[in-house]
Design a protein around this motif. Sequence first.
Motif, PDB file in Angstrom:
ATOM      1  N   GLN A  71      70.412  42.713  49.664  1.00  0.00           N
ATOM      2  CA  GLN A  71      69.779  44.005  49.977  1.00  0.00           C
ATOM      3  C   GLN A  71      68.511  44.210  49.133  1.00  0.00           C
ATOM      4  OE1 GLN A  71      72.728  47.398  50.252  1.00  0.00           O
ATOM      5  NE2 GLN A  71      74.030  45.844  49.338  1.00  0.00           N
ATOM      6  N   ALA A  72      67.614  45.022  49.673  1.00  0.00           N
ATOM      7  CA  ALA A  72      66.387  45.339  48.924  1.00  0.00           C
ATOM      8  C   ALA A  72      66.725  46.262  47.746  1.00  0.00           C
ATOM      9  CB  ALA A  72      65.385  46.015  49.852  1.00  0.00           C
ATOM     10  N   ILE A  73      65.837  46.237  46.745  1.00  0.00           N
ATOM     11  CA  ILE A  73      66.003  47.107  45.567  1.00  0.00           C
ATOM     12  C   ILE A  73      65.684  48.556  45.956  1.00  0.00           C
ATOM     13  CG2 ILE A  73      65.076  47.615  43.252  1.00  0.00           C
ATOM     14  CD1 ILE A  73      66.778  45.019  43.393  1.00  0.00           C
ATOM     15  N   THR A  74      66.560  49.464  45.539  1.00  0.00           N
ATOM     16  CA  THR A  74      66.296  50.893  45.789  1.00  0.00           C
ATOM     17  C   THR A  74      66.081  51.674  44.493  1.00  0.00           C
ATOM     18  OG1 THR A  74      68.666  51.360  45.719  1.00  0.00           O
ATOM     19  CG2 THR A  74      67.700  50.939  47.902  1.00  0.00           C
ATOM     20  N   ASP A  75      66.595  51.134  43.380  1.00  0.00           N
ATOM     21  CA  ASP A  75      66.518  51.862  42.109  1.00  0.00           C
ATOM     22  C   ASP A  75      66.020  50.934  41.001  1.00  0.00           C
ATOM     23  OD1 ASP A  75      68.961  53.147  43.713  1.00  0.00           O
ATOM     24  OD2 ASP A  75      68.088  54.673  42.378  1.00  0.00           O
ATOM     25  N   VAL A  76      65.108  51.463  40.211  1.00  0.00           N
ATOM     26  CA  VAL A  76      64.595  50.711  39.057  1.00  0.00           C
ATOM     27  C   VAL A  76      64.971  51.493  37.810  1.00  0.00           C
ATOM     28  CG1 VAL A  76      62.529  49.845  37.900  1.00  0.00           C
ATOM     29  CG2 VAL A  76      62.667  49.806  40.407  1.00  0.00           C
ATOM     30  N   VAL A  77      65.676  50.833  36.885  1.00  0.00           N
ATOM     31  CA  VAL A  77      66.084  51.496  35.640  1.00  0.00           C
ATOM     32  C   VAL A  77      65.325  50.850  34.487  1.00  0.00           C
ATOM     33  CG1 VAL A  77      67.996  52.048  34.097  1.00  0.00           C
ATOM     34  CG2 VAL A  77      68.385  51.958  36.570  1.00  0.00           C
ATOM     35  N   ASN A  78      64.425  51.597  33.881  1.00  0.00           N
ATOM     36  CA  ASN A  78      63.689  51.103  32.718  1.00  0.00           C
ATOM     37  C   ASN A  78      64.479  51.467  31.467  1.00  0.00           C
ATOM     38  OD1 ASN A  78      60.840  50.067  31.817  1.00  0.00           O
ATOM     39  ND2 ASN A  78      61.287  51.786  30.447  1.00  0.00           N
ATOM     40  N   ILE A  79      64.853  50.445  30.705  1.00  0.00           N
ATOM     41  CA  ILE A  79      65.573  50.696  29.448  1.00  0.00           C
ATOM     42  C   ILE A  79      64.617  50.371  28.306  1.00  0.00           C
ATOM     43  CG2 ILE A  79      67.514  49.989  27.998  1.00  0.00           C
ATOM     44  CD1 ILE A  79      69.160  49.519  30.487  1.00  0.00           C
ATOM     45  N   GLY A  80      64.206  51.389  27.587  1.00  0.00           N
ATOM     46  CA  GLY A  80      63.260  51.217  26.477  1.00  0.00           C
ATOM     47  C   GLY A  80      63.132  52.555  25.768  1.00  0.00           C
ATOM     48  N   ILE A  81      62.504  52.551  24.612  1.00  0.00           N
ATOM     49  CA  ILE A  81      62.390  53.815  23.857  1.00  0.00           C
ATOM     50  C   ILE A  81      61.005  53.885  23.219  1.00  0.00           C
ATOM     51  CG2 ILE A  81      63.316  52.976  21.627  1.00  0.00           C
ATOM     52  CD1 ILE A  81      65.065  55.602  21.612  1.00  0.00           C
ATOM     53  N   GLY A  82      60.594  55.099  22.839  1.00  0.00           N
ATOM     54  CA  GLY A  82      59.270  55.276  22.232  1.00  0.00           C
ATOM     55  C   GLY A  82      58.207  54.892  23.241  1.00  0.00           C
ATOM     56  N   PHE A  91      64.689  56.326  33.832  1.00  0.00           N
ATOM     57  CA  PHE A  91      64.298  55.920  32.480  1.00  0.00           C
ATOM     58  C   PHE A  91      65.437  56.237  31.515  1.00  0.00           C
ATOM     59  CE2 PHE A  91      60.465  56.277  34.864  1.00  0.00           C
ATOM     60  CZ  PHE A  91      59.725  55.190  34.425  1.00  0.00           C
ATOM     61  N   VAL A  92      65.936  55.209  30.862  1.00  0.00           N
ATOM     62  CA  VAL A  92      67.003  55.398  29.870  1.00  0.00           C
ATOM     63  C   VAL A  92      66.423  55.020  28.513  1.00  0.00           C
ATOM     64  CG1 VAL A  92      69.250  54.590  29.067  1.00  0.00           C
ATOM     65  CG2 VAL A  92      68.837  54.911  31.516  1.00  0.00           C
ATOM     66  N   ALA A  93      66.450  55.967  27.579  1.00  0.00           N
ATOM     67  CA  ALA A  93      65.895  55.695  26.254  1.00  0.00           C
ATOM     68  C   ALA A  93      66.928  55.928  25.154  1.00  0.00           C
ATOM     69  CB  ALA A  93      64.683  56.593  26.011  1.00  0.00           C
ATOM     70  N   ASN A  94      67.672  56.997  25.275  1.00  0.00           N
ATOM     71  CA  ASN A  94      68.457  57.486  24.148  1.00  0.00           C
ATOM     72  C   ASN A  94      69.679  56.626  23.873  1.00  0.00           C
ATOM     73  OD1 ASN A  94      69.496  59.139  22.166  1.00  0.00           O
ATOM     74  ND2 ASN A  94      69.177  61.020  23.334  1.00  0.00           N
ATOM     75  N   VAL A  95      70.013  56.484  22.591  1.00  0.00           N
ATOM     76  CA  VAL A  95      71.245  55.793  22.229  1.00  0.00           C
ATOM     77  C   VAL A  95      72.448  56.699  22.542  1.00  0.00           C
ATOM     78  CG1 VAL A  95      71.456  56.554  19.828  1.00  0.00           C
ATOM     79  CG2 VAL A  95      72.227  54.260  20.479  1.00  0.00           C
ATOM     80  N   ASP A  96      72.196  57.950  22.777  1.00  0.00           N
ATOM     81  CA  ASP A  96      73.261  58.839  23.254  1.00  0.00           C
ATOM     82  C   ASP A  96      73.724  58.307  24.617  1.00  0.00           C
ATOM     83  OD1 ASP A  96      74.843  60.791  24.338  1.00  0.00           O
ATOM     84  OD2 ASP A  96      73.462  62.450  23.921  1.00  0.00           O
ATOM     85  N   GLY A  97      74.975  57.907  24.684  1.00  0.00           N
ATOM     86  CA  GLY A  97      75.509  57.288  25.905  1.00  0.00           C
ATOM     87  C   GLY A  97      75.410  58.179  27.130  1.00  0.00           C
ATOM     88  N   HIS A  98      75.224  59.471  26.942  1.00  0.00           N
ATOM     89  CA  HIS A  98      75.081  60.351  28.108  1.00  0.00           C
ATOM     90  C   HIS A  98      73.877  59.947  28.956  1.00  0.00           C
ATOM     91  CE1 HIS A  98      77.368  63.120  25.347  1.00  0.00           C
ATOM     92  NE2 HIS A  98      78.073  63.226  26.458  1.00  0.00           N
ATOM     93  N   ASP A  99      72.859  59.404  28.295  1.00  0.00           N
ATOM     94  CA  ASP A  99      71.632  59.040  29.013  1.00  0.00           C
ATOM     95  C   ASP A  99      71.934  57.902  29.992  1.00  0.00           C
ATOM     96  OD1 ASP A  99      68.984  59.067  29.701  1.00  0.00           O
ATOM     97  OD2 ASP A  99      68.218  58.255  27.819  1.00  0.00           O
ATOM     98  N   LEU A 100      72.480  56.807  29.477  1.00  0.00           N
ATOM     99  CA  LEU A 100      72.773  55.648  30.336  1.00  0.00           C
ATOM    100  C   LEU A 100      73.861  55.985  31.349  1.00  0.00           C
ATOM    101  CD1 LEU A 100      72.307  52.613  30.940  1.00  0.00           C
ATOM    102  CD2 LEU A 100      74.151  52.120  29.316  1.00  0.00           C
ATOM    103  N   ALA A 101      74.911  56.661  30.876  1.00  0.00           N
ATOM    104  CA  ALA A 101      76.042  56.951  31.774  1.00  0.00           C
ATOM    105  C   ALA A 101      75.583  57.754  32.983  1.00  0.00           C
ATOM    106  CB  ALA A 101      77.127  57.706  31.010  1.00  0.00           C
ATOM    107  N   ALA A 102      74.704  58.720  32.755  1.00  0.00           N
ATOM    108  CA  ALA A 102      74.254  59.566  33.871  1.00  0.00           C
ATOM    109  C   ALA A 102      73.485  58.735  34.894  1.00  0.00           C
ATOM    110  CB  ALA A 102      73.378  60.700  33.345  1.00  0.00           C
ATOM    111  N   VAL A 103      72.680  57.795  34.419  1.00  0.00           N
ATOM    112  CA  VAL A 103      71.907  56.967  35.366  1.00  0.00           C
ATOM    113  C   VAL A 103      72.820  55.978  36.086  1.00  0.00           C
ATOM    114  CG1 VAL A 103      70.087  55.215  35.534  1.00  0.00           C
ATOM    115  CG2 VAL A 103      69.713  57.263  34.151  1.00  0.00           C
ATOM    116  N   LEU A 104      73.717  55.323  35.343  1.00  0.00           N
ATOM    117  CA  LEU A 104      74.607  54.346  35.991  1.00  0.00           C
ATOM    118  C   LEU A 104      75.478  55.003  37.055  1.00  0.00           C
ATOM    119  CD1 LEU A 104      75.719  52.013  33.028  1.00  0.00           C
ATOM    120  CD2 LEU A 104      73.859  51.722  34.677  1.00  0.00           C
ATOM    121  N   ALA A 105      75.781  56.279  36.856  1.00  0.00           N
ATOM    122  CA  ALA A 105      76.604  56.988  37.847  1.00  0.00           C
ATOM    123  C   ALA A 105      75.844  57.193  39.159  1.00  0.00           C
ATOM    124  CB  ALA A 105      77.035  58.338  37.277  1.00  0.00           C
TER     125      ALA A 105
END
Length: 548
Positions: free
Chosen positions: A144-155, A180-194
Amino acid sequence: MQPPAFTAAPAYQALLSHYDQAQHWSMRDLFAQEPTRFSRYSLEAAGLFLDYSKNRFTQTTLDLLLQLAREREVEAQRDAMFSGAKINLTESRAVLHTALRAPSSMRMLLDGEDIGGAVHATLAQMQAFSDQVRSGAWLGATGQAITDVVNIGIGGSDLGPAMVCGALRPYAHARLQMHFVANVDGHDLAAVLARVKPATTLFIIASKSFTTPETMLNAHAARRWFLQTCSKADLARHFVAASTNATAVADFGIDTANMFPFWDWVGGRYSVWSAIGLPVMLAIGSEQFGYFLAGAHAMDRHFCSAPLDQNMPVLLALMGIWYRNFFASASHVIAPYHQDMMRFPAYLQQLDMESNGKSVTSDGRSTMSATGPVIWGEVGTNAQHAYFQHLHQGSDLIPVDFIAALRPSHTLTTHQNMLLANCFAQSEALMHGKNLAQASAECRAKGMDAAHSAALAPHKVFAGNRPSNTLLLPALTPATLGALIALYEHKVFVQGAVWGINSFDQWGVELGKELAHSILTELNGAPRTDKHDASTNGLIARALAARQ
Ligand code: F6P
């Protein structure tokens, strides 16, 4: 050789005595005395218009500030930066983010070698990749084609692409959702992965060093999440990296063919023009990304060639120095009147505060003077209903940069007129103010008796005489945004050059990182050391107790 200390400069001393009178001037009077003030103190460059007439200065002030810039050898320092000199002394690095936006025909030398080839090869690699992802030719693990791009980086590996993707939203590819996921707070990544699915998601691990703990933790967690449903062989279709550290990228498990390189002469907060801008190219396409680079390059050309008294970054920088070092203004507001520029103040916070939040000069002496102000802000008109009270009636003098685009990307004309009316009204109100007689007259006109009016009127007084710049963009486009970012980069550079500090290192972020590492081992169960102060020990103890 370093020029003598900033405060020893003859122009600084002259400005000090000039300030004795200037602090009492009223901008209302300055405008009354000089009807051509707007045309005299405004200019255009690289498609941007700057009105800096609503500042507390006369031509004499400006002449002294320009003299200060000359005495501090701003032009020579600028030329050294563009020529590839290693002006980032503490890290022995050149500062050449401007090479990232130079046309391929222009030679940019570093240690005698032309770096243009490497820059344009990476741009071509980014273009080939983004064309495939955007067209749907780049397929994920299940075809399948890509529909979502998740950039993991900070600053700088987050703020630049996140801000630019937000600002250029109308140019974005309809199928691709950017996260965009930056924070080490897992809420940031978890919300995007959901919100995303492994089979249609592309992860960009964006880190200049590829060692930043927050980014590495998020990247490994994203990789584990992906491998719950896909195989290791599928990683190559879903994980790419933007970095200077090929070894660490390979160790992480990303094929270096899927790595977009950049170089140590690109500072993190100046990296949106590099491979770190990959999310931007994916969102708006390589052609528009080219306009983004071209807009910045146009500002570079202006900065390098315009005389100092007609040089937009220089003038913005000098106005800032006038308030910071003479009026003792500790902060500076960025107020973009454009919803899509919501992240612009945060972006400038890193650009300015990580660059010029320093108290030692390049040669390690105390600066003996105030340096970079606190940068803060929020989009207008929202900001008017939040902190503008303080700007108008608070006890601090806080200069404001208003930024507006004359043509919106929507067709809601009434909204646009109301937006611009508010933007212009705020700078007028800050400058004009309202005196007690006017406030009292207004109260009486509303039918209040003398006692009521006398009690209320002082609360309705606006001291006025509060400075602002207004930057107008014809429209918010890749080119004008590129020029705007480059404008602020060079403003920050000029201020650092005048103060004699190295604007390109960031040692101030290190101590907290070191201590976090040691506290983490204790939170992870290593024997308590109690080597911290009583407060920190107490906080660690409470965190550990809460787990039991
Ligand atoms: O900690 C500060 C900093 O080094 C910034 O200057 C930089 O933008 C950010 O961390 C991210 O660094 P990296 O891109 O190496 O992960």
